[in-house]
Design a protein around this motif. Structure first.
Motif, short mmCIF file in Angstrom:
data_model
loop_
_atom_site.label_atom_id
_atom_site.label_comp_id
_atom_site.label_asym_id
_atom_site.label_seq_id
_atom_site.Cartn_x
_atom_site.Cartn_y
_atom_site.Cartn_z
N GLU A 35 10.63 2.63 5.02
CA GLU A 35 9.67 2.05 4.08
C GLU A 35 9.18 3.09 3.07
O GLU A 35 9.04 2.79 1.89
CB GLU A 35 8.47 1.45 4.82
N CYS A 36 8.93 4.31 3.53
CA CYS A 36 8.47 5.37 2.62
C CYS A 36 9.50 5.66 1.54
O CYS A 36 9.15 5.90 0.38
CB CYS A 36 8.16 6.65 3.40
N ALA A 37 10.76 5.63 1.91
CA ALA A 37 11.83 5.90 0.95
C ALA A 37 11.88 4.84 -0.15
O ALA A 37 12.38 5.11 -1.25
CB ALA A 37 13.17 5.98 1.67
N ARG A 38 11.34 3.68 0.10
CA ARG A 38 11.35 2.59 -0.89
C ARG A 38 10.26 2.74 -1.94
O ARG A 38 10.31 2.12 -2.99
CB ARG A 38 11.22 1.24 -0.19
N PHE A 39 9.25 3.55 -1.65
CA PHE A 39 8.15 3.75 -2.59
C PHE A 39 8.47 4.91 -3.53
O PHE A 39 9.07 5.90 -3.13
CB PHE A 39 6.85 4.07 -1.85
N LEU A 44 3.74 10.00 0.09
CA LEU A 44 2.46 10.21 -0.57
C LEU A 44 1.91 8.91 -1.14
O LEU A 44 0.94 8.89 -1.90
CB LEU A 44 2.59 11.27 -1.67
N GLN A 45 2.54 7.81 -0.74
CA GLN A 45 2.07 6.47 -1.09
C GLN A 45 0.69 6.26 -0.50
O GLN A 45 0.45 6.55 0.67
CB GLN A 45 3.04 5.43 -0.52
N ILE A 49 -7.50 1.68 1.97
CA ILE A 49 -8.55 1.52 0.96
C ILE A 49 -9.36 2.81 0.80
O ILE A 49 -10.13 2.95 -0.14
CB ILE A 49 -9.49 0.35 1.27
N HIS A 50 -9.16 3.75 1.71
CA HIS A 50 -9.86 5.04 1.65
C HIS A 50 -9.00 6.10 0.98
O HIS A 50 -9.29 7.29 1.08
CB HIS A 50 -10.26 5.49 3.06
N ASP A 51 -7.94 5.68 0.33
CA ASP A 51 -7.01 6.56 -0.38
C ASP A 51 -6.24 7.50 0.54
O ASP A 51 -5.80 8.57 0.12
CB ASP A 51 -7.71 7.38 -1.47
N ASP A 52 -6.08 7.11 1.80
CA ASP A 52 -5.24 7.89 2.70
C ASP A 52 -3.78 7.59 2.36
O ASP A 52 -3.39 6.44 2.21
CB ASP A 52 -5.49 7.51 4.17
N ASP A 80 3.60 18.73 -5.97
CA ASP A 80 2.32 18.91 -6.65
C ASP A 80 1.33 17.80 -6.28
O ASP A 80 0.13 17.97 -6.39
CB ASP A 80 2.51 18.97 -8.16
N ARG A 81 1.82 16.69 -5.78
CA ARG A 81 0.96 15.57 -5.38
C ARG A 81 0.40 15.74 -3.97
O ARG A 81 -0.40 14.93 -3.53
CB ARG A 81 1.74 14.26 -5.45
#
Length: 179
Positions: A35-39, A44-45, A49-52, A80-81
């Motif tokens: 799933e992460c690879a799709r973003f 770092l997606q 709602i707490h920006d985690d 850098d992100r």
């Protein structure tokens, strides 16, 4: 006013985040990586709602192996992100400092983004300070060794004291981490 297409796009993004969060909670490592690879943002997606980010959530959930794999898969253009902070101002290194199980994560995060060592959360705490608050000697020793490289005592003081002048000694006593 949002168009129906925009509403569907937002709903689709929320659905992906829900699926990813559930996979993370259920310890479905392969699904989380996929799933992460799709973003565009990869691990770092922003997930909550707490920006985690996914890395924040996995680190705080003590899923060290997953975090290490996600860090390895992270494109170098995204490094850098890694300084992204959640609503409390915590970075991935702050979250790694909360558990002894995350020593390898702390080392890898520091390797990829050494600037995180100096970052403070909204309470004025560095990752070193959080390691003391949570009583994590191994992570404290690792981070303290990195801080020893700084020459000036004034610079070192920034790591040892919060914005409200509370020191790591104060917090160690308050948290009853006398060792």
């Amino acid at each position: 006013m949002q168009s129906n297409a925009e509403k569907l796009d937002i709903a689709s993004k929320h659905k992906k985040n829900v699926d990813l969060y559930r996979a993370l909670l259920d310890d479905k490592t392969k699904k989380v990586k996929k799933e992460c690879a799709r973003f565009d943002e990869h691990a770092l997606q922003i997930l909550t709602i707490h920006d985690d980010t996914v890395l924040h959530a996995a680190t705080y959930a003590k899923q060290s192996r997953l975090v290490l794999d996600l860090l390895e898969a992270l494109p170098s253009a995204h490094l850098d992100r890694m300084t992204r902070q959640n609503h409390q101002g915590n970075t991935i290194l702050h979250d790694a400092a909360t558990s002894e199980d995350n020593l390898d994560v702390a080392k890898k995060v520091f390797e990829k983004a050494p600037g995180l060592l100096c970052m403070r959360n909204h309470l004025g705490e560095t990752a070193l300070f959080r390691s003391v608050r949570y009583g994590n000697k191994k992570i404290f020793n690792f981070l303290a060794e990195k801080i020893d490289g700084y020459k000036e005592d004034h610079t070192k003081q920034l790591f040892l004291q919060r914005s409200d002048k509370t020191t790591i000694l104060h917090v160690a006593i308050l948290a009853q981490h006398f060792g």
